[in-house]
Design a protein around this motif. Structure first.
Motif, mmCIF file in Angstrom:
data_model
loop_
_atom_site.group_PDB
_atom_site.id
_atom_site.type_symbol
_atom_site.label_atom_id
_atom_site.label_comp_id
_atom_site.label_asym_id
_atom_site.label_seq_id
_atom_site.Cartn_x
_atom_site.Cartn_y
_atom_site.Cartn_z
ATOM 1 N N ARG A 279 0.812 -1.227 0.000
ATOM 2 C CA ARG A 279 0.000 0.000 0.000
ATOM 3 C C ARG A 279 0.843 1.273 0.000
ATOM 4 N NH1 ARG A 279 -2.782 -2.920 4.113
ATOM 5 N NH2 ARG A 279 -1.727 -1.637 5.682
ATOM 6 N N ASP A 280 2.136 1.143 0.267
ATOM 7 C CA ASP A 280 3.000 2.313 0.380
ATOM 8 C C ASP A 280 3.111 3.027 -0.979
ATOM 9 O OD1 ASP A 280 5.862 3.570 0.072
ATOM 10 O OD2 ASP A 280 5.489 3.465 2.221
ATOM 11 N N PRO A 281 2.824 4.332 -1.041
ATOM 12 C CA PRO A 281 2.847 5.040 -2.335
ATOM 13 C C PRO A 281 4.200 4.977 -3.039
ATOM 14 C CG PRO A 281 1.750 6.375 -0.668
ATOM 15 C CD PRO A 281 2.347 5.204 0.057
ATOM 16 N N GLU A 282 5.289 5.100 -2.270
ATOM 17 C CA GLU A 282 6.620 5.059 -2.887
ATOM 18 C C GLU A 282 6.912 3.674 -3.465
ATOM 19 O OE1 GLU A 282 8.804 7.508 -3.422
ATOM 20 O OE2 GLU A 282 7.325 8.917 -2.639
ATOM 21 N N VAL A 283 6.567 2.641 -2.724
ATOM 22 C CA VAL A 283 6.779 1.276 -3.209
ATOM 23 C C VAL A 283 5.915 1.024 -4.435
ATOM 24 C CG1 VAL A 283 6.524 -1.173 -2.646
ATOM 25 C CG2 VAL A 283 7.453 0.418 -0.944
ATOM 26 N N ARG A 284 4.665 1.469 -4.393
ATOM 27 C CA ARG A 284 3.770 1.270 -5.543
ATOM 28 C C ARG A 284 4.310 1.973 -6.776
ATOM 29 N NH1 ARG A 284 -1.068 -0.919 -4.633
ATOM 30 N NH2 ARG A 284 -1.895 0.051 -6.518
ATOM 31 N N ARG A 285 4.784 3.182 -6.613
ATOM 32 C CA ARG A 285 5.291 3.943 -7.752
ATOM 33 C C ARG A 285 6.558 3.308 -8.328
ATOM 34 N NH1 ARG A 285 4.214 8.459 -5.897
ATOM 35 N NH2 ARG A 285 6.035 8.742 -4.561
ATOM 36 N N ALA A 286 7.433 2.851 -7.447
ATOM 37 C CA ALA A 286 8.727 2.334 -7.916
ATOM 38 C C ALA A 286 8.670 0.910 -8.429
ATOM 39 C CB ALA A 286 9.757 2.436 -6.786
ATOM 40 N N TYR A 287 7.823 0.066 -7.788
ATOM 41 C CA TYR A 287 7.910 -1.380 -8.060
ATOM 42 C C TYR A 287 6.594 -2.036 -8.470
ATOM 43 C CZ TYR A 287 12.133 -0.403 -5.459
ATOM 44 O OH TYR A 287 13.314 0.157 -5.030
ATOM 45 N N LEU A 288 5.466 -1.343 -8.279
ATOM 46 C CA LEU A 288 4.172 -1.969 -8.542
ATOM 47 C C LEU A 288 3.401 -1.284 -9.665
ATOM 48 C CD1 LEU A 288 3.062 -2.587 -4.835
ATOM 49 C CD2 LEU A 288 4.143 -4.190 -6.396
#
Length: 236
Positions: A225-234
């Motif tokens: 759910r983390d926005p940074e993780v979603r943007r970078a990897y999802l």
């Protein structure tokens, strides 16, 4: 106590430091994933844990034992098995020979046949092809063989490096379903995986590795759910 404890791990290749003192842990029975871009240090982390590269500094403990001075083959006897990136199967040996090769250090020979049955139950295609040369298998079948070979060591901790690499989506689903079953049977997993969607669906917890540094650590649902993780990897 965690089954695996990594503290201050640093690895250098010549003048380049690939890991900058990372800390991570894996509890008994967990699935923990490392996600990150190519070159982040994920494969190096697994190779340092399994003593395939020598850390410059830091500590790796497995079930309380310090692994610092142990050769790689002793780690297999302690209960760590490693499924490497690229699978590392022996192409000129049969499927059955590849599986039996993993039992060379075992003292419980009567249980080997039980473990073969378990592997063939998880991967029926390997049973169908047990007399076939491993080099003639499809990519998905070779990945099944690499995982099956690791299971033949009866390890408590399995290190997996990019198990979905190069596989068709339907085979990716199959491999990850099997990894979940292996975990339910009691094997702890530390997973490196480019497919962050699949990795975070499978794992209990995760770490985000960027240029040799742990940037985030949380349960898998929180990372997803983390926005940074979603943007970078999802993908958004």
């Amino acid at each position: 106590m965690s089954l695996l404890e990594v503290r201050g791990l640093r690895v250098r290749y010549g003048a380049i430091e690939a890991l900058h003192g990372i800390d991570l842990s894996v509890g008994e029975g967990e699935i923990v994933t490392l996600i990150g871009a190519n070159g982040a240090g994920k494969t190096t982390t697994l190779r340092a844990i399994s003593r395939l590269v020598a850390p410059r500094s830091g500590e790796v403990r497995f079930a309380g034992a310090d692994l610092a001075r142990l050769p790689a083959h002793r780690l297999v006897q302690l209960g760590i098995c490693h499924v490497p990136e690229g699978r590392g199967i022996f192409a000129n040996l049969t499927v059955l020979e590849n599986l039996l090769l993993a039992t060379y250090g075992r003292r419980d020979r009567p249980k080997v046949s039980q473990d073969l049955e378990r592997v063939f139950g998880l991967f029926p295609r390997l049973d169908e092809r047990k007399a076939q040369l491993a080099g003639t298998l499809s990519g998905g079948e070779q990945q099944m063989l690499a995982v099956g070979r690791a299971l033949m060591t009866r390890g408590r901790l399995m290190l997996l490096d990019e198990p979905s690499m190069g596989l068709a989506p339907v085979l990716v689903e199959e491999i990850f379903e099997t990894l979940a079953a292996i975990n339910r049977d009691g094997t702890t997993l530390l997973l490196v995986e480019q497919n962050a969607h699949q990795a975070l669906r499978l794992a209990h917890r995760g770490y985000v590795l960027e240029t040799g540094t742990i940037q985030a650590a949380a349960d898998a649902a929180t990372l997803a759910r983390d926005p940074e993780v979603r943007r970078a990897y999802l993908g958004g």
